[in-house]
Scaffold this motif. Sequence first.
Motif, mmCIF file in Angstrom:
data_model
loop_
_atom_site.group_PDB
_atom_site.id
_atom_site.type_symbol
_atom_site.label_atom_id
_atom_site.label_comp_id
_atom_site.label_asym_id
_atom_site.label_seq_id
_atom_site.Cartn_x
_atom_site.Cartn_y
_atom_site.Cartn_z
ATOM 1 N N ASP A 136 -9.273 8.985 -10.732
ATOM 2 C CA ASP A 136 -8.653 7.659 -10.713
ATOM 3 C C ASP A 136 -7.385 7.623 -11.575
ATOM 4 O O ASP A 136 -6.396 6.991 -11.203
ATOM 5 C CB ASP A 136 -9.653 6.600 -11.186
ATOM 6 N N GLY A 156 -8.382 8.273 -5.757
ATOM 7 C CA GLY A 156 -9.445 8.718 -6.653
ATOM 8 C C GLY A 156 -10.752 9.012 -5.936
ATOM 9 O O GLY A 156 -11.375 10.061 -6.150
ATOM 10 N N ASP A 213 -5.316 -3.074 -5.323
ATOM 11 C CA ASP A 213 -5.563 -4.428 -4.797
ATOM 12 C C ASP A 213 -6.012 -5.332 -5.944
ATOM 13 O O ASP A 213 -5.559 -6.468 -6.084
ATOM 14 C CB ASP A 213 -6.658 -4.405 -3.716
ATOM 15 N N SER A 224 0.862 -1.177 0.000
ATOM 16 C CA SER A 224 0.000 0.000 0.000
ATOM 17 C C SER A 224 0.901 1.230 0.000
ATOM 18 O O SER A 224 1.973 1.215 0.595
ATOM 19 C CB SER A 224 -0.850 0.042 1.264
ATOM 20 N N GLY A 282 -1.071 3.832 -4.340
ATOM 21 C CA GLY A 282 -0.788 5.268 -4.476
ATOM 22 C C GLY A 282 -1.468 6.109 -3.421
ATOM 23 O O GLY A 282 -1.424 7.338 -3.457
ATOM 24 N N GLY A 299 -4.776 9.023 -9.564
ATOM 25 C CA GLY A 299 -4.340 8.019 -8.581
ATOM 26 C C GLY A 299 -3.379 7.018 -9.199
ATOM 27 O O GLY A 299 -2.367 6.647 -8.601
ATOM 28 N N THR A 326 0.729 5.967 -8.375
ATOM 29 C CA THR A 326 1.359 4.651 -8.160
ATOM 30 C C THR A 326 2.666 4.538 -8.951
ATOM 31 O O THR A 326 3.577 3.831 -8.547
ATOM 32 C CB THR A 326 0.435 3.462 -8.553
HETATM 33 N N1 UDP Z 1 -6.503 3.364 -9.352
HETATM 34 C C1 UDP Z 1 -7.373 3.110 -10.421
HETATM 35 N N2 UDP Z 1 -7.269 1.913 -11.084
HETATM 36 C C2 UDP Z 1 -6.390 0.961 -10.735
HETATM 37 C C3 UDP Z 1 -5.526 1.202 -9.641
HETATM 38 C C4 UDP Z 1 -5.606 2.405 -8.965
HETATM 39 O O1 UDP Z 1 -8.188 3.947 -10.757
HETATM 40 O O2 UDP Z 1 -6.344 -0.099 -11.387
HETATM 41 C C5 UDP Z 1 -6.515 4.677 -8.681
HETATM 42 C C6 UDP Z 1 -7.627 4.844 -7.648
HETATM 43 O O3 UDP Z 1 -8.076 6.180 -7.725
HETATM 44 C C7 UDP Z 1 -6.904 4.642 -6.326
HETATM 45 C C8 UDP Z 1 -5.541 5.224 -6.598
HETATM 46 O O4 UDP Z 1 -5.299 4.875 -7.978
HETATM 47 O O5 UDP Z 1 -7.522 5.334 -5.277
HETATM 48 C C9 UDP Z 1 -4.432 4.733 -5.735
HETATM 49 O O6 UDP Z 1 -4.464 3.328 -5.615
HETATM 50 P P1 UDP Z 1 -4.924 2.564 -4.272
HETATM 51 O O7 UDP Z 1 -5.983 3.344 -3.561
HETATM 52 O O8 UDP Z 1 -5.244 1.169 -4.643
HETATM 53 O O9 UDP Z 1 -3.581 2.612 -3.427
HETATM 54 P P2 UDP Z 1 -3.256 2.008 -1.978
HETATM 55 O O10 UDP Z 1 -4.493 2.083 -1.136
HETATM 56 O O11 UDP Z 1 -2.833 0.597 -2.166
HETATM 57 O O12 UDP Z 1 -2.128 2.845 -1.484
#
Ligand code: UDP
Length: 241
Positions: free
Chosen positions: A74, A60, A143, A14, A54, A77, A81
């Motif tokens: 998104d 997002g 995830d 994460s 991210g 977001g 990453t």
């Molecule tokens: N996101 C997305 N599609 C994906 C992966 C990520 O739109 O396949 C965007 C989504 O807005 C998400 C952000 O990227 O909130 C960051 O990823 P995530 O929240 O999964 O990160 P983590 O909680 O693992 O830090």
Amino acid sequence: MTTPRFKRILLKLSGEVLMGEGGLAISPEITARVAQEIADVRAKGYELCVVVGGGNIFRGLSAAAKGIERATADYMGMLATVMNALAVQNALEQIGVDTRVQSAIPMSSVCEPFIRRRAERHLEKGRVVIFAAGVGSPFFTTDSGAALRAAEMKCDALFKGTSVDGVYDADPKKVPTATRYETVSYSKVLSDDLKVMDASAIALCRDNNIPIVVFNIREHGNFGAVLSGEGVSTIVQNTGA
Ligand code: UDP
């Protein structure tokens, strides 16, 4: 219950795992520590894929709540990453670990695009492959990206490195009697809405029979310990509690 022995694993990090004091999005010290954990495991001969989130930079859903169009938020977001992936790559290369970053959103001057067969070659050559930009589409999370890549790359398990040591039956910060599961089934995670990963990621792992191992990656040596069946973790799999 001992942890089964795995050869190829996918580590989901994460974004929050990389955060430092005072809201610093990417802490160089903590990123270096996480990189060392990865390097130690790599040195033991495991094949390693890494998917980074991210959330430490941009999420997002929260941005959409403040008025940015959801799909645009998104995509922002997903770009976050990529920054995290480069930070992890940098930290790994500084300690001599060969890596490649592959992004689900092509950006050829920054990293490789995601090409499964190429990623396979990298793993065969002992490189750590870091997958960025989730699945490359809005309305998903990293995830789901982790579960998808774990299935595509035929990983034996998905290790979810967080800052807690497993899955509890209640929030341990609020409920003093909360207990940690040693092992729990996918269906219980879904029916009780246990906070492991989002439902689509859990379902994808269940359908492809990929165990999910939740553990604390901030604890020194824990990643390697959990992999060898020691250490503290929760395993989500088909034969659960
Ligand atoms: N996101 C997305 N599609 C994906 C992966 C990520 O739109 O396949 C965007 C989504 O807005 C998400 C952000 O990227 O909130 C960051 O990823 P995530 O929240 O999964 O990160 P983590 O909680 O693992 O830090």
